[in-house]
Design an enzyme around this catalytic site. Structure first.
Site, PDB file in Angstrom:
ATOM      1  N   ARG A 174      36.115  48.644  31.613  1.00 54.62           N
ATOM      2  CA  ARG A 174      36.959  49.198  32.665  1.00 54.62           C
ATOM      3  C   ARG A 174      38.357  49.568  32.147  1.00 54.62           C
ATOM      4  O   ARG A 174      38.933  50.587  32.488  1.00 54.62           O
ATOM      5  CB  ARG A 174      37.094  48.130  33.761  1.00 54.62           C
ATOM      6  CG  ARG A 174      37.686  48.633  35.026  1.00 54.62           C
ATOM      7  CD  ARG A 174      36.667  49.430  35.775  1.00 54.62           C
ATOM      8  NE  ARG A 174      37.271  50.290  36.740  1.00 54.62           N
ATOM      9  CZ  ARG A 174      36.687  51.372  37.220  1.00 54.62           C
ATOM     10  NH1 ARG A 174      35.496  51.725  36.811  1.00 54.62           N
ATOM     11  NH2 ARG A 174      37.293  52.098  38.105  1.00 54.62           N
ATOM     12  N   CYS A 203      32.465  46.012  35.355  1.00 57.25           N
ATOM     13  CA  CYS A 203      31.630  45.334  36.349  1.00 57.25           C
ATOM     14  C   CYS A 203      31.431  46.220  37.567  1.00 57.25           C
ATOM     15  O   CYS A 203      32.329  46.957  37.962  1.00 57.25           O
ATOM     16  CB  CYS A 203      32.279  44.018  36.775  1.00 57.25           C
ATOM     17  SG  CYS A 203      32.470  42.848  35.427  1.00 57.25           S
ATOM     18  N   ARG A 252      32.154  38.935  27.658  1.00 58.16           N
ATOM     19  CA  ARG A 252      33.195  39.970  27.814  1.00 58.16           C
ATOM     20  C   ARG A 252      34.556  39.342  28.099  1.00 58.16           C
ATOM     21  O   ARG A 252      35.586  39.933  27.772  1.00 58.16           O
ATOM     22  CB  ARG A 252      32.841  40.911  28.982  1.00 58.16           C
ATOM     23  CG  ARG A 252      31.771  41.928  28.654  1.00 58.16           C
ATOM     24  CD  ARG A 252      31.763  43.023  29.697  1.00 58.16           C
ATOM     25  NE  ARG A 252      33.121  43.352  30.062  1.00 58.16           N
ATOM     26  CZ  ARG A 252      33.523  43.703  31.280  1.00 58.16           C
ATOM     27  NH1 ARG A 252      32.650  43.796  32.248  1.00 58.16           N
ATOM     28  NH2 ARG A 252      34.782  43.980  31.528  1.00 58.16           N
ATOM     29  N   ASP A 310      41.672  57.147  41.810  1.00 55.49           N
ATOM     30  CA  ASP A 310      42.495  58.199  42.412  1.00 55.49           C
ATOM     31  C   ASP A 310      43.998  57.879  42.344  1.00 55.49           C
ATOM     32  O   ASP A 310      44.822  58.774  42.136  1.00 55.49           O
ATOM     33  CB  ASP A 310      42.070  58.438  43.863  1.00 55.49           C
ATOM     34  CG  ASP A 310      42.140  57.175  44.707  1.00 55.49           C
ATOM     35  OD1 ASP A 310      41.605  56.147  44.267  1.00 55.49           O
ATOM     36  OD2 ASP A 310      42.741  57.206  45.799  1.00 55.49           O
ATOM     37  N   ASP A 313      39.115  37.530  41.123  1.00 55.60           N
ATOM     38  CA  ASP A 313      38.365  37.208  39.901  1.00 55.60           C
ATOM     39  C   ASP A 313      37.968  35.735  39.821  1.00 55.60           C
ATOM     40  O   ASP A 313      37.285  35.325  38.873  1.00 55.60           O
ATOM     41  CB  ASP A 313      39.160  37.628  38.654  1.00 55.60           C
ATOM     42  CG  ASP A 313      39.305  39.139  38.573  1.00 55.60           C
ATOM     43  OD1 ASP A 313      38.566  39.843  39.288  1.00 55.60           O
ATOM     44  OD2 ASP A 313      40.159  39.616  37.807  1.00 55.60           O
ATOM     45  N   LYS A 328      42.636  37.914  29.171  1.00 51.14           N
ATOM     46  CA  LYS A 328      41.843  39.147  29.005  1.00 51.14           C
ATOM     47  C   LYS A 328      42.523  40.340  29.669  1.00 51.14           C
ATOM     48  O   LYS A 328      42.703  41.392  29.051  1.00 51.14           O
ATOM     49  CB  LYS A 328      40.449  38.949  29.606  1.00 51.14           C
ATOM     50  CG  LYS A 328      39.701  40.244  29.855  1.00 51.14           C
ATOM     51  CD  LYS A 328      38.420  40.013  30.619  1.00 51.14           C
ATOM     52  CE  LYS A 328      37.831  41.272  31.188  1.00 51.14           C
ATOM     53  NZ  LYS A 328      38.390  41.728  32.471  1.00 51.14           N
TER      54      LYS A 328
END
Ligand code: EPZ
Length: 420
Positions: A93, A117, A399, A125, A307, A22
């Site tokens: 994201r 998420c 997802r 930034d 993750d 992913k």
């Protein structure tokens, strides 16, 4: 409304094929719009984030269609639109990669702020700092949630990332690929999906060296051409099935993976009492289901991946003894713990450290997935519990996990999806 229903306490046995990664594909699909030509992307996972990006590329004006199972064709030859402010951009994201890709190609981009998420503040930034260093002027409109970027020219430069960031590393690499001159990215992230994105860009004619180390050197090129590329296997999906096998007990062959990517998890599972056998493209997890407690600290690659943190916490919930899990990447990635407690897990959180008192038995619960990996943790807890578990908000799990209930069922789990 869909739920997963799990009747737990079944050992897992057999083979599971891991899908394309992913977090690689969500960078590679946006990168494909930098080519003046046709890109063919193979080993595409069938997950919601991919469908969302496909929708976004079509709205931008690219031809983007599935031309076979797991194969996506992207033709951006006639793309002229650099205005990506639609809803599909806000949903995930990885849409932030459109900034680097569009800025590289058009020297101008308008991109909606990305979603994804929620585990505390997720600043961008460093991405913007890298674009500015390459010569872009940026307007940050937080009221309307839009970032506008424009550069007369992008000029190669030295970029030092204050924090190791996957997204900023990839975004800087995308924009620098079509800049003039040489860019170096120092303190770069080293995750497998960074190497995969760099390999894809190089197949399109980019000149990127050092991806996978903490210094990446990019010599800008004028144009990129189309390419055919095979996405690497998903390290996190593989790790999720490895942890599930360890907790449930049994003998599971996790296939179509790069075992090296799993080193940090394999080492932990061995420490916890599992037998881990590695082949060229598979790992066998052999477990009695009785695990020992351990300490885990999440870190950037090659450390233990954040993750896999929620899935590991679910795994440690039944390990004998007291485990400590320290989250160093995200400021607030323990929000799902309240849901895990419904299974009878004994977990307390103090800042970035979760203390897990292993229990003998977990009990099926009615829970909601609070995000993608938290949802995977609840699946693992459900598989390891006595009785029935019902998991809501399955869309989060979809997802990032392809056909999760089919893959687990094939391993002997009692799991199904129900619509209400
Ligand atoms: C990527 O997110 C992954 N997402 C995340 O996976 C993963 O958790 C994360 O990398 C870390 O491995 C994708 O690849 C789409 P970062 P990313 O920039 O790129 C700070 C999943 O479950 N930071 O590496 O957004 C940040 O706050 C998802 O598949 C800044 O301070 O993460 C964090 O503490 C969830 N400023 C740290 O860096 C910035 O500009 C690492 O974030 C950027 C990041």
């Amino acid at each position: 409304m869909e739920h997963l229903l799990i009747k737990g306490k079944k050992a897992l046995n057999g083979e599971v094929m891991i899908s394309g990664a992913k977090n690689a594909v969500v960078a590679i699909i946006p990168a494909a719009i930098m080519a003046n030509g046709v890109c063919i992307i193979d080993n595409l996972p069938s997950i919601e984030d991919v469908r969302c990006l496909q929708d976004t590329l079509i709205k931008l004006g690219a031809v983007c269609e599935l031309i076979g199972e797991g194969t996506l064709m992207v033709d951006s030859s006639n793309l002229t639109n650099f205005n990506a402010t639609f809803d599909s951009v806000r949903r995930i994201r990885a849409s932030y990669y459109l900034m680097g890709a569009l800025l590289g190609r058009f020297k101008e981009a308008k991109v909606a702020l990305p979603g994804g998420c929620n585990f505390g503040t997720r600043p961008i930034d460093l991405h913007l700092k890298a674009f500015r260093a390459l010569g872009a002027e940026i307007e940050e409109d937080y009221e309307n949630g839009i970032i506008s970027l424009k550069a007369e020219r992008l000029i190669g430069t030295d970029i030092f990332l204050d924090t190791v960031s996957v997204g900023a590393t990839i975004n800087a690499m995308l924009a620098a690929t079509l800049a003039e001159g040489v860019t170096t990215i120092e303190n770069a992230a080293k995750e497998p999906h960074i190497v995969d994105t760099a390999n894809f860009l190089n197949m399109m004619g980019a000149k990127i060296k050092g991806a996978g180390t903490d210094v990446i050197r990019i010599t800008g090129v004028e144009k990129l051409h189309g390419a055919e590329y095979m996405i690497i296997p998903d390290q996190i999906e593989a790790g999720t099935y490895m942890i599930a096998a360890a907790v449930c007990g049994g003998n599971v062959c996790v296939k179509n993976i790069i075992p090296k990517h799993m080193d940090s998890l394999s080492a932990k599972l061995r420490e916890m009492g599992c037998v881990i056998e590695e082949g060229d493209d598979y790992i066998n997890v052999i477990s009695t289901g009785k695990l020992r407690a351990t300490r885990v600290k999440t870190m950037a690659y090659p450390g233990f991946p954040t993750d896999l943190q929620p899935q590991m916490v679910a795994g440690l919930a039944k390990a004998e003894g007291i485990s400590l899990l320290t989250e160093t990447v995200w400021e607030n990635r323990f929000q799902y713990i309240d849901q895990l407690k419904k299974f009878g897990c004994e977990i307390s959180v103090d800042g970035r450290v979760a203390t897990i008192h292993g229990v003998n038995q977990l009990f099926g619960a009615d829970v909601m997935a609070t995000d993608l990996r938290a949802g995977a943790a609840m699946v693992i807890a459900g598989l390891a519990s006595n009785g029935i578990t019902k998991i809501g908000n399955v869309r989060f799990i979809d997802r990032g996990y392809e056909k999760i209930e089919y893959k687990l069922k094939a391993l002997g789990a009692d799991i199904c999806r129900v619509k209400e």
